[in-house]
Design a protein around this motif. Structure first.
Motif, short mmCIF file in Angstrom:
data_model
loop_
_atom_site.label_atom_id
_atom_site.label_comp_id
_atom_site.label_asym_id
_atom_site.label_seq_id
_atom_site.Cartn_x
_atom_site.Cartn_y
_atom_site.Cartn_z
N PRO A 107 -8.85 10.10 -1.65
CA PRO A 107 -8.31 9.45 -2.86
C PRO A 107 -9.22 9.65 -4.07
CG PRO A 107 -9.33 7.83 -1.42
CD PRO A 107 -9.37 9.15 -0.68
N ASN A 167 -4.50 0.42 -4.54
CA ASN A 167 -5.15 1.69 -4.24
C ASN A 167 -4.12 2.61 -3.57
OD1 ASN A 167 -6.56 3.51 -2.14
ND2 ASN A 167 -8.23 2.90 -3.51
N GLU A 168 -3.97 3.82 -4.07
CA GLU A 168 -2.96 4.75 -3.55
C GLU A 168 -3.14 5.03 -2.06
OE1 GLU A 168 -0.15 6.00 -5.06
OE2 GLU A 168 -0.70 4.65 -6.68
N GLY A 209 -2.71 1.77 -0.01
CA GLY A 209 -1.29 1.41 -0.10
C GLY A 209 -0.44 2.25 0.83
N LYS A 210 -0.72 3.55 0.88
CA LYS A 210 0.02 4.46 1.78
C LYS A 210 -0.12 4.00 3.23
CE LYS A 210 -0.18 9.22 3.55
NZ LYS A 210 1.23 9.51 3.64
N CYS A 259 1.65 0.53 3.74
CA CYS A 259 3.09 0.55 3.48
C CYS A 259 3.88 0.43 4.78
CB CYS A 259 3.46 1.85 2.76
SG CYS A 259 5.20 1.97 2.31
N TRP A 308 6.13 5.55 0.85
CA TRP A 308 5.14 5.25 -0.19
C TRP A 308 5.16 6.29 -1.30
CZ3 TRP A 308 2.54 1.25 -1.82
CH2 TRP A 308 1.44 1.43 -2.67
N ASN A 309 5.59 7.50 -1.02
CA ASN A 309 5.62 8.56 -2.03
C ASN A 309 6.69 8.32 -3.09
OD1 ASN A 309 3.50 10.07 -0.84
ND2 ASN A 309 4.94 10.86 0.67
N PRO A 329 8.07 6.43 -6.06
CA PRO A 329 7.52 5.50 -7.06
C PRO A 329 8.22 4.14 -7.08
CG PRO A 329 7.86 7.68 -8.02
CD PRO A 329 8.47 7.71 -6.65
N ARG A 357 6.59 2.03 -4.32
CA ARG A 357 5.26 1.56 -4.73
C ARG A 357 5.38 0.41 -5.73
NH1 ARG A 357 4.09 7.17 -5.10
NH2 ARG A 357 4.08 7.03 -7.37
N ARG A 396 4.28 -3.50 -5.05
CA ARG A 396 3.27 -4.10 -5.93
C ARG A 396 3.82 -5.31 -6.70
NH1 ARG A 396 1.10 1.81 -7.74
NH2 ARG A 396 -0.44 2.04 -6.08
#
Length: 192
Positions: free
Chosen positions: A30, A46-47, A50-51, A54, A60-61, A63, A66, A70
């Protein structure tokens, strides 16, 4: 007994906090990397974390996913009823067979090995999947090395309870929550 169990859980939590960040940084790369010390920069903000957190049935990819997670929008509230992606091999679930690859996520297996055998054993997560826990090896000098937790508690195979324990520990390490509690927002560790 409760005090001893709480102390052991605290030791495992502390150990995994740093190790998980190392593994996530090494595997998912990341930008910026997951901070070893700052839990506030983990979780769904955090990407990479979060992935892994998830729910496996969501992408998760996307948007919209996400943002929905969130913002805790309807249909995207993460609860203990969904399995997080980190539980799955390659962090992806087969929507036609949710048991395929379950409990084979690399970070989950690394967490298991780090707690029950040793942090150094977590470097090698490839195995035959027979559920057996390796014995301590003798050092080159022939002197037996220090026993690991699994040996001390006489655990010679992987158990459902030990998997659940590590799944909770890994989820907590990936989250932004800074102190252990059984209910984390909408997520109930006991039900999970």
């Amino acid at each position: 007994l409760r005090q001893g169990a709480d102390g052991a859980r605290g030791d495992d939590t502390s150990k995994l906090k740093t190790l998980i960040s190392d593994w996530v940084n090494r595997e998912l790369k990341p930008d910026p990397p997951v901070d070893h010390d700052d839990k506030n920069c983990r979780g769904f903000i955090n990407e990479a974390c979060g992935k892994l957190l998830c729910p496996a049935e969501l992408d998760w990819n996307d948007p919209a996913v996400r943002t929905g997670i969130r913002d805790r929008s309807e249909g995207y509230v993460v609860t203990d009823l969904s399995f997080p992606s980190f539980l799955y091999e390659k962090y992806n679930a087969n929507s036609d067979d949710l048991e395929e690859g379950l409990f084979k996520g690399r970070i989950l297996v690394q967490g298991y090995k780090a707690v029950f055998t040793s942090p150094s054993s977590a470097k090698d997560v490839d195995g035959n999947g027979d559920g057996q826990i390796s014995r301590a090896k003798k050092a080159l000098s022939g002197i037996k090395v220090k026993k690991h937790v699994a040996q001390i508690i006489k655990m010679d195979k992987v158990t459902p309870r030990s998997i659940a324990y590590i799944a909770c520990q890994v989820r907590f390490a990936l989250s932004s929550v800074t102190s252990w509690r059984s209910v984390d927002g909408d997520f109930d560790y006991i039900q999970f």
